[in-house]
Motif scaffolding. Structure first.
Motif, PDB file in Angstrom:
ATOM      1  N   SER A 172      84.206  93.808  20.139  1.00 37.53           N
ATOM      2  CA  SER A 172      83.577  94.418  18.967  1.00 37.53           C
ATOM      3  C   SER A 172      82.399  95.296  19.361  1.00 37.53           C
ATOM      4  O   SER A 172      82.174  96.354  18.768  1.00 37.53           O
ATOM      5  N   LEU A 173      81.634  94.870  20.363  1.00 33.12           N
ATOM      6  CA  LEU A 173      80.522  95.689  20.851  1.00 33.12           C
ATOM      7  C   LEU A 173      81.040  97.017  21.398  1.00 33.12           C
ATOM      8  O   LEU A 173      80.483  98.082  21.112  1.00 33.12           O
ATOM      9  N   TYR A 174      82.112  96.954  22.186  1.00 29.43           N
ATOM     10  CA  TYR A 174      82.639  98.186  22.780  1.00 29.43           C
ATOM     11  C   TYR A 174      83.232  99.095  21.709  1.00 29.43           C
ATOM     12  O   TYR A 174      83.057 100.319  21.751  1.00 29.43           O
ATOM     13  N   SER A 175      83.931  98.515  20.749  1.00 30.86           N
ATOM     14  CA  SER A 175      84.505  99.312  19.666  1.00 30.86           C
ATOM     15  C   SER A 175      83.418  99.989  18.839  1.00 30.86           C
ATOM     16  O   SER A 175      83.540 101.161  18.467  1.00 30.86           O
ATOM     17  N   ALA A 176      82.328  99.252  18.560  1.00 24.31           N
ATOM     18  CA  ALA A 176      81.223  99.839  17.794  1.00 24.31           C
ATOM     19  C   ALA A 176      80.561 100.966  18.584  1.00 24.31           C
ATOM     20  O   ALA A 176      80.189 102.005  18.014  1.00 24.31           O
ATOM     21  N   LEU A 177      80.411 100.779  19.892  1.00 27.92           N
ATOM     22  CA  LEU A 177      79.843 101.837  20.739  1.00 27.92           C
ATOM     23  C   LEU A 177      80.737 103.073  20.729  1.00 27.92           C
ATOM     24  O   LEU A 177      80.254 104.210  20.642  1.00 27.92           O
ATOM     25  N   PHE A 178      82.041 102.874  20.790  1.00 29.51           N
ATOM     26  CA  PHE A 178      82.981 103.993  20.793  1.00 29.51           C
ATOM     27  C   PHE A 178      82.906 104.761  19.468  1.00 29.51           C
ATOM     28  O   PHE A 178      82.881 106.001  19.464  1.00 29.51           O
ATOM     29  N   ASP A 179      82.860 104.037  18.352  1.00 28.58           N
ATOM     30  CA  ASP A 179      82.748 104.698  17.044  1.00 28.58           C
ATOM     31  C   ASP A 179      81.459 105.502  16.943  1.00 28.58           C
ATOM     32  O   ASP A 179      81.424 106.591  16.365  1.00 28.58           O
ATOM     33  N   TRP A 180      80.375 104.956  17.484  1.00 33.62           N
ATOM     34  CA  TRP A 180      79.083 105.641  17.441  1.00 33.62           C
ATOM     35  C   TRP A 180      79.139 106.940  18.235  1.00 33.62           C
ATOM     36  O   TRP A 180      78.602 107.978  17.818  1.00 33.62           O
ATOM     37  N   ILE A 181      79.814 106.914  19.380  1.00 35.19           N
ATOM     38  CA  ILE A 181      79.930 108.115  20.206  1.00 35.19           C
ATOM     39  C   ILE A 181      80.773 109.171  19.493  1.00 35.19           C
ATOM     40  O   ILE A 181      80.465 110.368  19.540  1.00 35.19           O
ATOM     41  N   VAL A 182      81.844 108.749  18.807  1.00 36.12           N
ATOM     42  CA  VAL A 182      82.661 109.688  18.043  1.00 36.12           C
ATOM     43  C   VAL A 182      81.815 110.385  16.978  1.00 36.12           C
ATOM     44  O   VAL A 182      81.900 111.607  16.778  1.00 36.12           O
ATOM     45  N   LEU A 183      80.972 109.616  16.301  1.00 32.16           N
ATOM     46  CA  LEU A 183      80.112 110.200  15.274  1.00 32.16           C
ATOM     47  C   LEU A 183      79.139 111.204  15.872  1.00 32.16           C
ATOM     48  O   LEU A 183      78.884 112.276  15.310  1.00 32.16           O
ATOM     49  N   ARG A 184      78.586 110.887  17.033  1.00 29.04           N
ATOM     50  CA  ARG A 184      77.666 111.812  17.694  1.00 29.04           C
ATOM     51  C   ARG A 184      78.371 113.091  18.140  1.00 29.04           C
ATOM     52  O   ARG A 184      77.823 114.193  18.058  1.00 29.04           O
ATOM     53  N   ILE A 185      79.593 112.952  18.641  1.00 28.27           N
ATOM     54  CA  ILE A 185      80.348 114.129  19.075  1.00 28.27           C
ATOM     55  C   ILE A 185      80.653 115.032  17.888  1.00 28.27           C
ATOM     56  O   ILE A 185      80.537 116.265  17.974  1.00 28.27           O
ATOM     57  N   ASN A 186      81.029 114.433  16.761  1.00 27.33           N
ATOM     58  CA  ASN A 186      81.307 115.238  15.570  1.00 27.33           C
ATOM     59  C   ASN A 186      80.065 115.981  15.101  1.00 27.33           C
ATOM     60  O   ASN A 186      80.150 117.108  14.612  1.00 27.33           O
ATOM     61  N   HIS A 187      78.913 115.359  15.253  1.00 28.79           N
ATOM     62  CA  HIS A 187      77.684 116.057  14.878  1.00 28.79           C
ATOM     63  C   HIS A 187      77.414 117.216  15.812  1.00 28.79           C
ATOM     64  O   HIS A 187      76.966 118.287  15.390  1.00 28.79           O
ATOM     65  N   ALA A 188      77.706 117.029  17.104  1.00 22.43           N
ATOM     66  CA  ALA A 188      77.493 118.106  18.066  1.00 22.43           C
ATOM     67  C   ALA A 188      78.475 119.257  17.838  1.00 22.43           C
ATOM     68  O   ALA A 188      78.146 120.418  18.101  1.00 22.43           O
TER      69      ALA A 188
END
Length: 611
Positions: free
Chosen positions: A218-234
């Protein structure tokens, strides 16, 4: 150059979502849909990324000759000595989650290069140095979770487990910034709330292992989702938020192909179902609808026969007896097992065309897919279908002193982002309010009592939020991204023209926050109150001296003519400068004061306004 920078942003996802398998050294273990928007002139106008089906089980177990996700090996091999000490890194073979039979790394030089490229991709997305350290700390903590071991208590009458080793628990506590005693309790016991009481029950050995692995996944999945959100912002084009321009788009779906291994589990079941849906979509649009269009237009055409797979899709997902619905039903029964799940599958679908019978004692079932028959092992179907952290572990991570960890474990990451923005805004207004009070008290010569919370503490408490959100998300861009990546029947259409008028940060944060009920009213009241108090406290109080202006710049009293054009603009500018030189702010030493007094005044103002 811009295209090269943008190409590194999805590449960051591959570092976290790709792994070495038996058939491919760089296999994507997640699906993604990339939509590139462009104008009719061909100019690229932003992009958006959506992810599907991250293979979380790979984190804790794999087949022989396969590896975990690339990013772990990049970090362990490519990190400097200083980084190894800071994140408490060991050798890859010392982690249970990475250990394999005949494990050996033969591509260390490539891994060093890939670690440098990983850091470059992070910088392209906009990760600050502090953010990268937080990500690496979470990755190190996930690896250490695999090294947590359990033993039955050998002394006393207490039932339960001893957890260790002590050095692993101490390191985990430090990396996640949680209390060690709370960590031990969450890894060995579960809390169950009844109508009248709260029960604390010890885990069995297998339950403890499952809870530990679920925490890591769950920690890794949450980290992955957070990175996706950051990439979309970029990747977001800011012009999309300010103007409504019709755009064209090209979408690319990159997802797992059809899979049939020696051992097929719940992951292959989900992947193959997704491919069944894609095949159905292809059949509908390329064969059925196209041929119906030919017939409607009277075109002479011989229909092409194709295999319709709608029956297989109904077997898996049709209510109420589809395999997925039966799986959800069994997952909710406390005493159900994988064996009872298999028995229910056979009871409902025995004899059907797409469900192939298997021997009674074999813990498996076979589905006839469009690409062929696949045998699925029923083991762990229920566990993987309900793969989530228990509330005890969620509560533990939410108690972390590290804001980044608390943010990852939010029930809704988007809501956590919005609340973080709102909280930073409120704290910032409180700091400005305090600075205004001090300035007003100093001007009036009255020593007023300080606020209940010193400004220094406000600054310290606001630091993690400031680091997290500086240059990251404003509420309008976050809301825009969330609307564009939301899926399902409640997807919002957010390609609307947004008002070009600049709004204050408080109003934008409040609009993006979709809190409900009394909480929304309370937050609204807090914002409005803080905004009013900020205006009152920080309203500049000007004092004027008697002004003797140079009448050279005034219109001729006899002619009463008003100059025009450049001459008139020059006269107004000169007059404005003359007026501003006569205005003094409270507490200001004036333009003629000693330099050290001006310096002191500047430092005091900066300290009062720093967030």
């Amino acid at each position: 150059m811009a295209l090269e920078r943008d190409s590194l942003k999805p590449d960051l996802l591959q570092r976290f979502g790709n792994a070495k398998t038996a058939h491919n050294n760089n296999s994507s273990r997640f699906g993604k849909f990339i939509q590139v928007n462009y104008l009719e002139t061909g100019v690229v106008r932003g992009a958006i990324v959506e992810k599907y089906l991250l293979e979380k089980s790979r984190l804790v177990s794999r087949e022989n000759n396969e590896r975990n996700y690339h990013v772990f090996y990049y970090l362990l091999v490519g990190a400097s000595e200083e980084e190894r000490k800071e994140f408490k890194l060991l050798q890859p073979e010392d982690y249970l989650y990475l250990k394999q039979q005949n494990f050996k790394i033969e591509d260390e030089e490539d891994l060093h290069h890939d670690f440098e490229r990983l850091q470059q991709a992070m910088e392209m997305v906009g990760f600050l140095s502090a953010t990268k350290k937080q990500i690496f700390s979470v990755l190190s903590a996930i690896l250490y979770l695999g090294n947590v071991t359990y033993m039955r208590k050998s002394t006393g009458r207490d039932e339960g487990l001893d957890v260790g080793p002590p050095e692993v628990l101490a390191t985990l506590s430090d990396l996640l910034k949680v209390k060690e005693e709370l960590l031990v309790e969450a890894l060995t016991k579960r809390k169950t709330v009844t109508v009248n009481d709260k029960l604390i029950l010890p885990y069995s050995h297998s339950e403890a292992i499952t809870a530990r692995d679920s925490m890591a996944k769950s920690l890794y999945s949450a980290l992955f989702d957070w990175i996706v959100l950051r990439i979309n912002h970029a990747l977001l084009n800011k012009k999309d938020m300010e103007e409504s321009v019709p755009c064209l788009s090209i979408g690319v779906l990159d997802i797992f192909g059809f899979e049939d291994f020696e051992t097929n589990s719940f992951e292959q079941f989900c992947i193959n179902y997704a491919n069944e849906q894609l095949q159905y979509y292809f059949n509908q649009h390329i064969f059925k609808l196209e041929q119906e269009e030919y017939q409607a237009e009277g075109i002479t055409w011989h229909n092409i026969d194709y295999t319709d797979n709608v029956g297989c899709i109904h077997l898996i997902s049709k209510k109420p007896t589809g395999l997925l619905y039966l799986l959800d039903e069994e997952s909710n029964f406390p005493h159900a097992t994988d064996e009872t799940l298999l028995a229910k599958f056979k009871q409902q679908h025995q004899g059907k065309k797409y469900f192939v019978p298997t021997p009674v004692m074999e813990p498996a079932f076979v589905i006839r897919h469009f690409a062929g028959k696949v045998k699925y092992q029923i083991k762990d179907f229920r566990e993987k279908n309900t793969d989530h952290m228990r509330p005890d572990i969620v509560a533990l991570l939410r108690s972390s002193d590290r804001a980044y960890v608390r943010q990852l474990i939010g029930m809704d990451p988007v809501a956590m982002f919005r609340w973080g923005i709102l909280r930073a805004t409120i704290r910032g207004m409180a700091a400005f309010n305090e600075a205004g009070r001090r300035l007003a008290a100093k001007t009036a010569g009255v020593q007023r009592p300080t606020s209940r919370t010193p400004l220094g503490e406000l600054q310290r408490s606001n630091t993690p939020v400031e680091r997290m959100y500086r240059g990251l998300f404003d509420s309008r861009s976050l809301k825009f991204i969330v609307c564009r990546t939301s899926t399902g029947p409640h997807r919002q259409v957010c390609y609307l023209h947004l008002n070009k008028k600049k709004k204050d940060s408080q109003a934008s944060a409040l609009q993006s926050s979709e809190t409900t009920g009394a909480a929304a009213d309370a937050l609204h009241g807090m914002l409005e109150t803080a905004r009013i108090q900020e205006v009152r406290a920080m309203e500049p109080k000007y004092t004027f001296q008697r002004m003797e202006l140079d009448h050279t710049y005034l219109p001729d009293s006899k002619n009463q003519g008003v100059p025009e054009g450049a001459e008139r603009q020059q006269m107004q500018d000169t007059l404005q400068k003359d007026v501003m030189r006569k205005i003094h702010l409270p507490g200001s030493t004036g333009s003629g004061g000693p330099p050290h007094m001006e310096r002191r005044y500047f430092l005091e103002m900066r300290q009062g306004c720093h967030l």
